[in-house]
Scaffold this active site. Structure first.
Site, PDB file in Angstrom:
ATOM      1  N   TYR A  58      93.875  72.328  48.842  1.00 39.13           N
ATOM      2  CA  TYR A  58      93.177  72.415  50.140  1.00 39.13           C
ATOM      3  C   TYR A  58      94.003  73.212  51.156  1.00 39.13           C
ATOM      4  O   TYR A  58      93.478  74.101  51.829  1.00 39.13           O
ATOM      5  CB  TYR A  58      92.936  70.990  50.635  1.00 39.13           C
ATOM      6  N   LYS A  73      93.036  76.742  53.025  1.00 45.92           N
ATOM      7  CA  LYS A  73      92.941  76.881  54.483  1.00 45.92           C
ATOM      8  C   LYS A  73      93.952  77.902  55.019  1.00 45.92           C
ATOM      9  O   LYS A  73      93.665  78.615  55.988  1.00 45.92           O
ATOM     10  CB  LYS A  73      93.122  75.517  55.155  1.00 45.92           C
TER      11      LYS A  73
HETATM   12  P1  NAI Z   1      81.955  66.868  55.402  1.00 46.59           P
HETATM   13  O1  NAI Z   1      82.314  66.584  53.988  1.00 46.59           O
HETATM   14  O2  NAI Z   1      81.479  65.734  56.247  1.00 46.59           O
HETATM   15  O3  NAI Z   1      80.897  68.051  55.473  1.00 46.59           O
HETATM   16  C1  NAI Z   1      81.078  69.194  54.732  1.00 46.59           C
HETATM   17  C2  NAI Z   1      79.821  70.020  54.757  1.00 46.59           C
HETATM   18  O4  NAI Z   1      80.003  71.152  53.906  1.00 46.59           O
HETATM   19  C3  NAI Z   1      78.620  69.254  54.246  1.00 46.59           C
HETATM   20  O5  NAI Z   1      77.506  69.615  55.036  1.00 46.59           O
HETATM   21  C4  NAI Z   1      78.446  69.814  52.839  1.00 46.59           C
HETATM   22  O6  NAI Z   1      77.096  69.780  52.403  1.00 46.59           O
HETATM   23  C5  NAI Z   1      78.910  71.236  53.027  1.00 46.59           C
HETATM   24  N1  NAI Z   1      79.302  71.877  51.778  1.00 46.59           N
HETATM   25  C6  NAI Z   1      80.206  71.427  50.879  1.00 46.59           C
HETATM   26  N2  NAI Z   1      80.273  72.275  49.833  1.00 46.59           N
HETATM   27  C7  NAI Z   1      79.396  73.275  50.092  1.00 46.59           C
HETATM   28  C8  NAI Z   1      79.005  74.437  49.396  1.00 46.59           C
HETATM   29  N3  NAI Z   1      79.531  74.738  48.196  1.00 46.59           N
HETATM   30  N4  NAI Z   1      78.071  75.250  49.956  1.00 46.59           N
HETATM   31  C9  NAI Z   1      77.511  74.937  51.148  1.00 46.59           C
HETATM   32  N5  NAI Z   1      77.846  73.847  51.848  1.00 46.59           N
HETATM   33  C10 NAI Z   1      78.769  73.020  51.328  1.00 46.59           C
HETATM   34  O7  NAI Z   1      83.266  67.541  56.039  1.00 46.59           O
HETATM   35  P2  NAI Z   1      83.750  67.685  57.550  1.00 46.59           P
HETATM   36  O8  NAI Z   1      84.789  66.664  57.782  1.00 46.59           O
HETATM   37  O9  NAI Z   1      82.606  67.791  58.451  1.00 46.59           O
HETATM   38  O10 NAI Z   1      84.509  69.084  57.447  1.00 46.59           O
HETATM   39  C11 NAI Z   1      83.943  70.317  57.876  1.00 46.59           C
HETATM   40  C12 NAI Z   1      85.026  71.392  57.830  1.00 46.59           C
HETATM   41  O11 NAI Z   1      86.122  70.994  58.644  1.00 46.59           O
HETATM   42  C13 NAI Z   1      85.595  71.606  56.428  1.00 46.59           C
HETATM   43  O12 NAI Z   1      85.869  72.972  56.238  1.00 46.59           O
HETATM   44  C14 NAI Z   1      86.879  70.814  56.465  1.00 46.59           C
HETATM   45  O13 NAI Z   1      87.816  71.306  55.551  1.00 46.59           O
HETATM   46  C15 NAI Z   1      87.317  71.038  57.902  1.00 46.59           C
HETATM   47  N6  NAI Z   1      88.243  70.034  58.404  1.00 46.59           N
HETATM   48  C16 NAI Z   1      87.883  68.725  58.522  1.00 46.59           C
HETATM   49  C17 NAI Z   1      88.791  67.798  59.009  1.00 46.59           C
HETATM   50  C18 NAI Z   1      88.462  66.355  59.173  1.00 46.59           C
HETATM   51  O14 NAI Z   1      89.358  65.594  59.563  1.00 46.59           O
HETATM   52  N7  NAI Z   1      87.244  65.917  58.924  1.00 46.59           N
HETATM   53  C19 NAI Z   1      90.145  68.202  59.401  1.00 46.59           C
HETATM   54  C20 NAI Z   1      90.424  69.604  59.233  1.00 46.59           C
HETATM   55  C21 NAI Z   1      89.489  70.475  58.762  1.00 46.59           C
END
Ligand code: NAI
Length: 249
Positions: free
Chosen positions: A157, A161
């Site tokens: 991961y 990033k």
């Molecule tokens: P989440 O798991 O709640 O949502 C992820 C979204 O990406 C979902 O809508 C899912 O359907 C979509 N997704 C996953 N694989 C996909 C694919 N192959 N094609 C299209 N859509 C796809 O995750 P969250 O927490 O909302 O994270 C969103 C972004 O923020 C990610 O890039 C994550 O790495 C980043 N992030 C999140 C943090 C956290 O603490 N939640 C911290 C740092 C970064």
């Protein structure tokens, strides 16, 4: 919510089904943008988009795996046919497959790199021509503090990033002369389904290290997106903004 006027702008948000991506899509729609929401789970995506529309926003659902080149190109074609052009691209879709490096399988490595890094590249490539043509664009990539400082159990991961950060810096140099900015946001710890799987004791340990005294919300990240999406941020490009409540590493 930060007040930004995006009336008439067309935005694409990947991973808009839930969590941070949904927060971003809602904020862009509330600011007046028309939002093409991309996700993989059709039913959940359509429900989320319906929620935005019920709130008075303009949004449309596109089911697409961002790691699949042919699917991304077909989706981009559909989005451009529906909206005419794209002005704002938010690469938010991301996954984790956490494991200590010695136990990361090829599949766990590839899955994470393919969605987080390759997906960001594929979506950007698919829409960049539209922004070049109109000589206006905003590319906003959601990276992570893991990509800056590393995090035990997240070699795949954090590598993905860190790749997103390098990608962002490079495209900002390539696209600046077309009035297209590219910036990345590094969220710290945000309460979403992605982080809901973590042990409460681990989460408390993180909370204790956040000076503002709380875990982040999708709205905290959406506000940073609104700043980068704004027509008024045209002199800010190639930047990596950490949004983590001041987390002490
Ligand atoms: P989440 O798991 O709640 O949502 C992820 C979204 O990406 C979902 O809508 C899912 O359907 C979509 N997704 C996953 N694989 C996909 C694919 N192959 N094609 C299209 N859509 C796809 O995750 P969250 O927490 O909302 O994270 C969103 C972004 O923020 C990610 O890039 C994550 O790495 C980043 N992030 C999140 C943090 C956290 O603490 N939640 C911290 C740092 C970064």
């Amino acid at each position: 919510m930060i007040q930004v006027d995006l009336t008439g702008k067309i935005a694409v948000v990947t991973g808009a089904t839930r969590g941070i991506g949904l927060g971003i899509a809602k904020a862009l729609a509330k600011s007046g943008a028309k939002v093409a929401c991309i996700g993989t789970n059709e039913e959940k995506l359509r429900n989320s988009v319906q929620g935005i529309v019920d709130d008075g926003g303009d949004a449309k659902a596109y089911v697409c795996n961002v790691a699949d080149s042919a699917a991304v190109d077909a989706t981009a074609k559909n989005v451009l046919a529906d909206f005419g052009r794209v002005d704002i691209v938010v690469n938010n879709a991301g996954i984790t497959r956490d494991m200590l490096v010695r136990r990361i399988t090829d599949e766990m490595w590839d899955d994470v790199i393919n969605v987080n890094l390759r997906g960001t590249f594929l979506i950007t490539r698919a829409f960049v021509e539209s922004m070049r043509k109109s000589k206006w664009g905003r590319i906003i990539n959601i990276a992570s503090i893991s990509g800056l400082i590393g995090n035990k159990g997240q070699a795949n991961y954090s590598a993905s990033k860190a790749g997103v950060i390098g990608f962002t810096r490079t495209i900002s140099k390539e696209l600046g002369n077309r009035n297209i900015t590219a910036n990345a946001i590094c969220p710290g710890f945000v309460e979403t389904d992605m982080t809901a799987v973590l042990e409460p004791i681990y989460v408390q340990g993180i909370k204790d290290r956040i000076p503002v005294g709380r875990i982040g919300s999708p709205d905290d990240i959406a506000n940073a997106v609104l700043f980068f999406a704004s027509p008024d941020s045209s002199y800010v490009t190639g930047q990596i903004l950490t949004v983590d409540g001041g987390l002490i590493y």
